[in-house]
Every structure is written in C-alpha cells, then in structure tokens.
Design an enzyme around this catalytic site. Structure first.
Site, short mmCIF file in Angstrom:
data_model
loop_
_atom_site.label_atom_id
_atom_site.label_comp_id
_atom_site.label_asym_id
_atom_site.label_seq_id
_atom_site.Cartn_x
_atom_site.Cartn_y
_atom_site.Cartn_z
N TRP A 86 0.86 -1.19 0.00
CA TRP A 86 0.00 0.00 0.00
C TRP A 86 0.89 1.23 0.00
CZ3 TRP A 86 -2.82 -2.05 4.90
CH2 TRP A 86 -1.95 -2.11 5.98
N ASP A 122 3.51 -3.78 -14.20
CA ASP A 122 2.49 -2.88 -13.65
C ASP A 122 1.66 -2.24 -14.75
OD1 ASP A 122 1.13 -1.17 -11.77
OD2 ASP A 122 2.85 -1.40 -10.46
#
EC number: 4.1.1.98
Length: 519
Positions: A195, A318
């Site tokens: 996170w 990603d």
C-alpha cells in the site's frame, strides 16, 4: 438490476452474453494473463476459468473489462455509451453527498433531507452464520498456495494477489477503510501488503503503530465481494460516507456484513456473501531483521511502522507497461481463511494499457466530472486517456472567462482530489475541442500553444514511486499546457478566427447528401 453477491453478478453477466466459461485447463502462471489480455483488447466478455491447471477453485478474470460491465456492477444496464452517461449520475450523487448545496427553498430542503435519509437507510447491517464462513481453514490448513493465485508476467517475482479488498481501521476511527492493494505471495501464510504511503490502509496502519507500538495490526482481505462493494472501494467516496454505505446506495439494499472470526481481527467486518476472506495481522519485527540484499533499497528506518515486519516487494509488471522497482512493504501474516462452499477466486492482471484498471479508469472518469464541476463550474468536460495509465494525463475542457484562467484550472485539478495528485500532464482546451478526440486535442495544442508562454512546469511534487522517469522515487515534476484561445493580456497579436462553414450552406448540403446517395 441489483446484485447481492458475486455469484448473482456472474449469473447476470452470463445471461447477457457478457461472460464466457472456459472449461479447458488454463494455467494461472502466465496463460490466464495472455488469454485475458487478448480478450480485453478485443472488447470481449469476462472469463470464468472452471478448470485452472493444478487447482480446484474456479478463477474469474476480466470482470470489469468493459465500461458496460462497470456500469452493470453499479446497477446500470446500458450499452457502453449510455452506461458512461449514467455513471455521471452517480458522480452527481457523490457530489451532492460531498458538498450539499444550501437549500434555497422548502422544496430543496426536502430533497436534502431525502438524500440524508437514503444514506442513513443504507447503513450496513451485521448478520450471523454468513456464507463467507461456511468453511474455515486455520492452523496448518492455512496454505495460500492452495489458491490459484496468478503469476502474470515472465519477470514477476512470484504469484500476486490482485483483487484483494483490504479492510482496515485506524485507532481513532469508527468507519473502516476499504482499499485494493496488490499482495505478493512469499510463504504458506504470508503476503507483502503493497500500500502506498498516502493510501487509507497505510495511513490507518501508521496511526495504529504510533498509538499502539509493538502490537499486532489486524487486517482482513476480501476476495470476491459483490460488484457494488468492489467498485465502492475504487470510487472517491466522501470521507463522511463509508464504502459499505455507498455500496448500499448503488445496490439499493443495505450491505450485509459479518464479523471476522479470528480473535483480535473480529473488530473488522467483511461482506457476508464474499467468496474468500483472509484474516490476520501485520506483526512487529521479532529480533534483528536480515540485512537487505545487495543493490536493494534500504529498509524503512523512520516512524513507528518501521518496527513491523517488512519484506522486499517486486519486481512486477504494472499498469504502466513496465516492471516496477523493488520496495519494502509490511508483511501480512494470514491466521485464518474463511470461504463459501465452492468458492470462486477473483483475479486480474495489470499491464500496458488497455488493461482492467484502465477500463475502470475510463468508467470512473465519468464519476469524477460532476465532482470537479461542483468545485470548478468552468470545467465543462474532463478526460483521463487510458493510454495515460489511468491518471498520468488529463485533458480538461473549460469555459474560459479571463486571462490566466486555464492555469488556475490546472492547479485546481492537481490539488482537489487525491486521485489527481500523481497526474503528470494536464492539457486545458476550450469548449470547441472534444477532449476524447486526440485529433482535436493535438490541433488545439499545435495552433493555440506557444511553448514558452503556455507551458507550466512545477518541480518537486509528489509522483507515483512506480514512475521511473522521475529523478528520484516519489518526487518529480508536473507539466501543464494551456491550449485555450488567448485573451488580451496573454498575447499582443490578433488571434486567429476558426474557419466555419455558413449554416445555411450546411443545411442545403445535408439535404443534397441524401439525394446524391452518399448516406
């Protein structure tokens, strides 16, 4: 159509031809990514892999692979174009909840009260004997390798949990935070919780570590929630409203929740009809941590959260289309896994756009527009091109009223919503330019921009740490382009007048068009 859980949504998609079952064995290692990527780029259906190679749990992929399916998840049944328009209505609802207009008449006050009542009526309710706890794994039975967790790209560090809805709570908060953070599998019961520092889960964790240093931090991760709850977690919900309440508004029915079963985690609540739930803790570091591998970034050393177990995450392919750098993140230790009978594992991949996050970005773009217009009435349209990795570039259409107005709008967008903190490029255009048509945007840039006068560069601003183009991780520059017509004070020259055909001639040619047989 409203959906009570993921299975209900799957059934609805299958009835509409929006989901295809794959009965042939397909490996979660690379093969699912390749198949899902080809189908998504063709605008195809969601895929339910009934026989993932080496695993018994079916895998659901490409769930939100088109704007129509995003809208369906929010309760709107329409084709892609109409679905996007309907999503603006949801943005107007959020705008009204975020900043209600003061009532000017008794009728307005009544509407405001009705809205407040609707929100109150959607407060979640707790149920007993929930479906998500029909089966419970604990002790040595907890083994994340039993789940068909995808390895998405050849250079990935390992299997990656991608659609985990992470539930946290800060020490001073009553409402829970829902966020979607990827999680690297590093052991039988261990995941790396990636996170970013400004996200809700990371903020909750840091506040807990400051107030309760040395105490385990409880976390739950939900796999396969109902679509309204999943979409609520990626929507800019006002701080005064919980994601569970917003999901209830979308669904038209209160969200049913269940308390987690693990002692110490049981203060957290999860969707009662979720497919799979992981319960556990981020534990304090026991003993001296192992030294960082050669060439790796240094371990976190500052702040109370640094005293908790961390591991080196990545690299992973990603949403930028590149592998990201390695970085240290907390380790989530899973104590229990609860699930429904015949549970379905929900997954996705991220890669060069278009991917599922990019499609979600296109759909949620329509939700953002009313929120921006509430704050900046001069904004007439707004677009996040999916090629810009969902948020790195924004095209803003505005009604210009004075010299320098476009620059005010640039800084307003950068500062208004957290979602635009990492937007690197903003192009501002007039109302006559379609922000969704690159040909028109490029025409405006090449005819209305003087690079020295109309380029705004801002240095040392927050940048996504995944952005390797920035000189240092997390800090870089931003660029704004004023592609609007220039007003007195912005130029000393006579400004060009756009060419436009006479209206009467256009009307006559419209009639001739059919007579000639060109239509």
């Amino acid at each position: 159509m409203k959906y009570k859980d993921l299975r209900d949504f799957i059934h609805g998609l299958e009835q509409r031809g929006e989901l295809r079952r794959v009965t042939q064995p397909v490996s979660p290692v690379l093969e699912m990514t390749e198949l899902c990527d080809r189908v998504l780029r063709a605008g195809g259906p969601a895929l339910l892999f009934d026989a993932p190679a080496g695993h018994r749990f079916p895998v659901l992929g490409n769930l939100f692979g088109t704007p129509r399916r995003v809208a369906l998840g929010m309760g709107v049944d329409a084709d892609d174009e109409a679905a996007l328009a309907s999503l603006r209505d949801i943005g107007r609802l959020l705008s009204a909840l975020k900043e209600p207009d003061p009532p000017k008449r008794l009728k307005d006050a009544g509407k405001l009260l009705s809205l407040a009542k609707a929100v109150w009526d959607m407060s979640p309710k707790t149920v007993s004997a929930p479906p998500c706890q029909e089966i419970v794994w604990e002790g040595d039975d907890v083994d994340l390798h039993k789940l068909p967790i995808q390895t998405c790209w050849p250079g990935d560090a390992g299997p990656l949990l991608t659609w985990g809805l992470t539930v946290t709570r800060g020490p001073n908060k009553t409402r829970q935070n829902l966020g979607i953070y990827r999680q690297q599998l590093i052991g039988r019961n261990k995941l790396i919780m990636r996170w970013l520092a400004h996200r809700g889960g990371a903020l909750d964790f840091r506040e807990f570590a400051l107030k309760h240093p040395g105490q385990p931090y409880p976390v739950a991760v939900v796999l396969g929630a109902d679509p309204a709850t999943m979409l609520g977690a990626v929507t800019p919900v006002p701080d005064s409203l919980s994601e569970y309440q917003f999901a209830g508004l979308l669904r038209g029915a209160r969200t049913e929740l269940a308390k987690c079963v693990t002692p110490g985690v049981d203060a957290l609540q999860v969707p009662a009809r979720a497919e799979i739930v992981l319960e556990g803790f981020i534990h304090p570091q026991q003993g001296a941590p192992a030294p960082a591998p050669e060439g790796a970034p240094p371990r976190p050393a500052a702040g109370a959260a640094a005293g908790y177990e961390h591991a080196l995450e990545g690299p992973y392919g990603d949403h930028t289309g590149y592998y990201n750098e390695q970085e240290w993140f907390p380790v989530f230790t899973v104590e229990r896994i609860t699930m429904r009978r015949d549970a379905i594992y929900h997954s996705t991949y991220t890669g060069k756009p278009p991917d599922e996050p990019a499609v979600l970005g296109v759909a949620l773009n329509e939700v953002f527009v009313p929120l921006l217009q509430k704050q900046f009435a001069e904004i007439t349209d707004f677009y996040l091109p999916p090629e810009g990795c969902s948020y790195r570039m924004a095209i803003v259409q505005m009604k210009k009223s004075y010299a320098g107005h476009a620059k005010r709008v640039m800084f307003g967008v950068w500062s208004f919503l957290r979602q635009f903190m990492y937007t690197k490029f903003i192009v501002v255009v007039d109302e006559d330019v379609n922000v969704r048509d690159w040909k028109e945007v490029i025409w405006a840039i090449t005819t209305r921009v003087d690079p020295a006068r109309d380029t705004v560069l801002v240095e040392n601003t927050p940048i996504d740490y995944l952005d390797f183009a920035s000189p240092v991780a997390g800090l870089g520059s931003k660029m704004g382009l004023d592609a609007t017509n220039k007003w007195p004070g912005e130029t000393q020259r006579e400004w060009g007048r756009p060419i436009e055909m006479d209206a009467a001639v256009k009307a006559r040619v419209d009639r001739l068009w059919t007579e000639i047989g060109l239509s």
